[in-house]
Design an enzyme around this catalytic site. Structure first.
Site, short mmCIF file in Angstrom:
data_model
loop_
_atom_site.label_atom_id
_atom_site.label_comp_id
_atom_site.label_asym_id
_atom_site.label_seq_id
_atom_site.Cartn_x
_atom_site.Cartn_y
_atom_site.Cartn_z
N ASP A 43 0.85 -1.19 0.00
CA ASP A 43 0.00 0.00 0.00
C ASP A 43 0.89 1.24 0.00
O ASP A 43 1.66 1.46 0.95
CB ASP A 43 -0.90 -0.01 1.24
CG ASP A 43 -2.13 0.88 1.08
OD1 ASP A 43 -2.06 1.84 0.31
OD2 ASP A 43 -3.15 0.59 1.72
N ASP A 44 0.81 2.04 -1.06
CA ASP A 44 1.57 3.29 -1.18
C ASP A 44 3.08 3.06 -1.28
O ASP A 44 3.87 3.86 -0.76
CB ASP A 44 1.28 4.23 0.00
CG ASP A 44 -0.18 4.65 0.07
OD1 ASP A 44 -0.90 4.47 -0.92
OD2 ASP A 44 -0.59 5.18 1.12
N HIS B 287 -11.42 -2.31 0.68
CA HIS B 287 -11.72 -0.97 0.14
C HIS B 287 -12.36 -1.02 -1.24
O HIS B 287 -12.14 -0.15 -2.07
CB HIS B 287 -10.43 -0.13 0.11
CG HIS B 287 -10.70 1.36 0.10
ND1 HIS B 287 -9.84 2.28 -0.46
CD2 HIS B 287 -11.73 2.09 0.59
CE1 HIS B 287 -10.31 3.50 -0.31
NE2 HIS B 287 -11.47 3.40 0.32
N ARG C 189 -6.74 -1.36 -7.11
CA ARG C 189 -7.12 -2.68 -6.61
C ARG C 189 -8.20 -3.29 -7.50
O ARG C 189 -8.19 -4.51 -7.76
CB ARG C 189 -7.61 -2.55 -5.16
CG ARG C 189 -6.50 -2.20 -4.22
CD ARG C 189 -6.99 -1.58 -2.90
NE ARG C 189 -5.83 -1.04 -2.21
CZ ARG C 189 -5.14 -1.67 -1.27
NH1 ARG C 189 -5.50 -2.88 -0.89
NH2 ARG C 189 -4.09 -1.11 -0.72
N ASP D 51 -0.12 -0.49 -5.01
CA ASP D 51 -1.33 0.09 -5.59
C ASP D 51 -1.13 1.48 -6.16
O ASP D 51 -1.90 1.94 -7.00
CB ASP D 51 -2.48 0.08 -4.57
CG ASP D 51 -2.19 0.89 -3.32
OD1 ASP D 51 -1.05 1.36 -3.14
OD2 ASP D 51 -3.12 1.04 -2.50
N ASN D 52 -0.12 2.20 -5.70
CA ASN D 52 0.22 3.53 -6.22
C ASN D 52 1.53 3.97 -5.58
O ASN D 52 2.12 3.25 -4.79
CB ASN D 52 -0.89 4.56 -5.95
CG ASN D 52 -1.43 4.55 -4.54
OD1 ASN D 52 -2.59 4.19 -4.32
ND2 ASN D 52 -0.61 4.90 -3.58
N LYS E 40 1.55 9.83 -4.91
CA LYS E 40 0.17 9.38 -4.87
C LYS E 40 -0.78 10.56 -5.11
O LYS E 40 -0.51 11.67 -4.71
CB LYS E 40 -0.12 8.76 -3.51
CG LYS E 40 -1.55 8.28 -3.29
CD LYS E 40 -1.71 7.68 -1.91
CE LYS E 40 -3.14 7.23 -1.63
NZ LYS E 40 -3.27 6.63 -0.30
N CYS F 268 -5.69 4.16 -4.51
CA CYS F 268 -5.72 2.77 -4.09
C CYS F 268 -6.88 1.96 -4.66
O CYS F 268 -6.66 0.93 -5.30
CB CYS F 268 -5.71 2.68 -2.57
SG CYS F 268 -6.95 3.70 -1.75
N HIS G 133 0.90 2.32 4.17
CA HIS G 133 -0.12 3.37 4.28
C HIS G 133 -0.03 4.02 5.66
O HIS G 133 0.33 3.36 6.63
CB HIS G 133 -1.50 2.73 4.08
CG HIS G 133 -2.61 3.71 3.85
ND1 HIS G 133 -3.17 4.45 4.86
CD2 HIS G 133 -3.28 4.05 2.72
CE1 HIS G 133 -4.13 5.21 4.37
NE2 HIS G 133 -4.23 4.98 3.07
N LYS H 116 -6.43 -5.22 3.53
CA LYS H 116 -7.27 -4.09 3.16
C LYS H 116 -8.07 -4.41 1.90
O LYS H 116 -7.50 -4.78 0.87
CB LYS H 116 -6.39 -2.85 2.94
CG LYS H 116 -7.12 -1.64 2.36
CD LYS H 116 -6.18 -0.47 2.24
CE LYS H 116 -6.69 0.59 1.29
NZ LYS H 116 -5.77 1.74 1.17
#
Length: 596
Positions: A47-48, A149, A89, A344-345, A398, A85, A238, A147
């Protein structure tokens, strides 16, 4: 295996029947060979995570287990996600452009004008199938922890989208140490197991727990040792950045030189590793960002400590990935397991420290300083400057469609993948689903579901080609008004946000991967051609133009300001009672004095 309700609709019966017959046929084959030959699949989502955050890409954090995966498999240098994100995903799990999934953007920055429009429903829309949907119908066990989301409610959680077992966080992020909300967007930490609300254990740490839960799920149904699909979307890295001190201490001095030094060092390592051309100029930070030398020594110590937690959180995640790998080896399934690692980014520069947020943090037991930083009760983040440095050799981060927001790592390891291969061809998040389904010999794109926008990377992994996209073939991405289109070596891009201009820009990434030289004025023919290609993409995908003056950060404030006020309402009410009581006492005292 539980099938989501949508699978009992008549229009899916043909697909279900075909997959069922295929699974039955494979079962008969299994009787003959005593073992299902199809590969297991593991997808690890950071994540991130920036392109260069992992050690194998030149990052400072120690990530030996993921580095070993790259050594045993393939490393991609030109893989792109979306800048946010949930859209990424959705693209990863479906192989579809995010506008075709229902996640054209994220709920937190959705303008009210777009709410409920096709592609902007903020849930996986009817007819959208995930990798888990396809694999489950082909006889795979499907599990996930981490996660989610990607939608709420009874039909929004993983158990309604192909996963047999799941332990999912239905939020944009979460505390890695505790069962509590990490922002006032939420009143609690919304964790669900198989669609039902679930509590976390007292000894919870997110990366450890995610691996533990997946291992628990894989240990179930031991008599049904068919192939499995495991999806592990980690909370690392994240915000809030959190990690055990045993992982963060070693990085205490690594970032003491500040973000300018870090940006330059990553840029130099990127050239040495072949991530960019030798003559490529260094990316430039936005002019509005602070110079490291302008800060006090105390501020420098706090900010470098935040980056130390960032690195420690990455290493902690890698450590627990190593536990997963050890388990697969102990179970004798390692040699037949495909593992994908991506992000994801790009890195997150968010700095949620305005006065109302500081009050919320204090009331919810969060501390923002250097004391026991990264440990339980600590809320930390790297901010715009260190995010810009982490994104090097790319620009921005991001939320933005510049390379720093969407150029992320991609590693693929497992049977049929050449060891130690490095691929410079273009790859996109939508390519992962068709690649994995082809490697598992599972059909997709039938009359009962949408043909995927992504393309299988298997021809690249087999050494048959360097590119699955034609050199002059345009590929576009759009999220929340931030848009880009690639064609040949050119990149068309528009960014909305406080660190960028909303004007369309043009760059030649072959010589300028840091996006330092805007060619929009000097290359009008190319600019016109790419703008026309983007308009075609926008029309095909149903991209809605954002309202005039729209900026994601401002929209997030508008969307979430009401929630923050509601979460603090009791504080203001209590303060009102206190003020009223004090006023009453003062008035009575004054009246008494006047009478005397």
């Amino acid at each position: 295996m539980r099938l989501p309700l949508k699978w009992f609709k008549p229009q899916r019966l043909a697909y279900q029947l075909c997959c069922g017959l295929g699974a039955a046929f494979l079962t008969l084959l299994d009787v003959a060979v005593a073992k299902d030959p199809r590969p297991n699949i593991v997808v690890i989502l950071i994540d991130d995570g920036a392109l260069m955050d992992l050690g194998v890409y030149g990052g400072e954090a120690a990530t030996p287990n993921i580095d070993a995966l790259a050594a045993q498999g393939a490393l991609f240098t030109n893989h792109r996600s979306s800048p946010l994100c949930a859209p990424s995903r959705a693209m990863l799990l479906t192989g579809l452009d995010n506008h075709r999934t229902g996640f054209a953007t994220i709920p937190e920055v959705l303008p009210p004008e777009h709410a409920g429009q096709p592609g902007y429903s903020m849930r996986l829309e009817p007819g959208v199938l995930t990798i888990a949907d396809h694999l489950a119908l082909a006889g795979y066990r499907t599990v996930m922890a981490g996660k989610w989301h990607l939608g709420r409610g009874s039909e929004g959680m993983p158990d309604s989208h192909g996963f047999d077992r799941s332990f999912a966080l239905d939020a944009s992020g979460g505390d890695s140490w505790d069962d509590k909300a990490y922002l006032p967007l939420y009143t609690e930490a919304p964790w669900y197991e198989d669609g039902d609300p679930a509590a976390l254990p007292k000894d919870f740490y997110s990366s450890e727990f995610i691996v533990d839960r997946v291992l628990d799920y894989l240990g179930e149904d031991l008599e049904e040792r068919g192939p499995f699909f495991a999806y592990l979307p980690f909370l690392a890295v994240h915000l809030p950045l959190q990690a055990p001190s045993s992982f963060t201490e070693k990085y205490k001095e690594v970032y003491a030189g500040g973000w300018d030094e870090m940006l330059q060092e990553r840029w130099q390592r990127a050239k040495a590793l072949g991530l960019i051309a030798q003559g490529a100029p260094a990316p430039q930070m936005a002019e509005s960002l602070r110079a490291w030398d302008s800060l006090t020594a105390r501020d420098q110590e706090l900010l470098s400590a935040r980056m130390a937690v960032h690195a420690g959180m990455l290493e902690a995640m890698d450590y627990h990935v190593g536990r997963l790998i050890d388990h697969l080896k102990a179970e004798n399934v390692w040699d037949n397991t495909i593992i994908v690692v991506t992000s994801d980014n790009g890195p997150d520069g968010s700095s949620p420290v305005n006065p109302p947020m500081r009050l919320w943090f204090a009331l919810n037991g969060y501390r923002l300083g250097a004391e026991r930083i990264g440990e339980p009760g600590s809320f930390t983040f790297i901010g715009h400057e260190f995010a810009s440095a982490a994104a090097s050799p790319s620009r921005l981060m991001k939320f933005y469609a510049s390379e720093g927001g969407i150029r992320v790592p991609l590693i693929v390891a497992g049977p049929g993948v050449e060891e130690g291969a490095v691929y410079h061809g273009r790859a996109f998040m939508t390519d992962i689903a068709p690649t994995l389904l082809e490697m598992a010999a599972v059909p997709h794109g039938s009359a009962t579901d949408q043909p995927m926008d992504g393309r299988s990377l298997l021809p690249i992994l087999r050494g048959e080609t360097d590119e699955v996209y034609g050199l002059e073939e345009p590929v576009a991405i759009e999220v929340a008004g931030n848009a880009t289109l690639y064609q040949g070596s050119y990149k068309l891009v528009r960014n909305l946000g406080v660190l960028a201009s909303p004007a369309w820009q043009l760059f030649d990434l072959s010589v300028d991967p840091g996006e330092t030289n805007n060619l929009a004025a000097s290359e009008p023919v190319v600019m016109t051609e790419l703008m026309a290609a983007y308009q075609d993409y926008r029309d095909r995908m149903g991209v809605l133009e954002v309202p005039l003056g729209y900026q994601p950060s401002q929209q997030a404030g508008q969307n979430n300001g009401t929630r923050l006020l509601k979460s603090l309402a009791w504080v203001f009410i209590a303060m009102g009672f206190v003020v009223a009581a004090l006023a009453t006492v003062i008035i009575r005292v004054l009246v008494g004095l006047m009478r005397s």
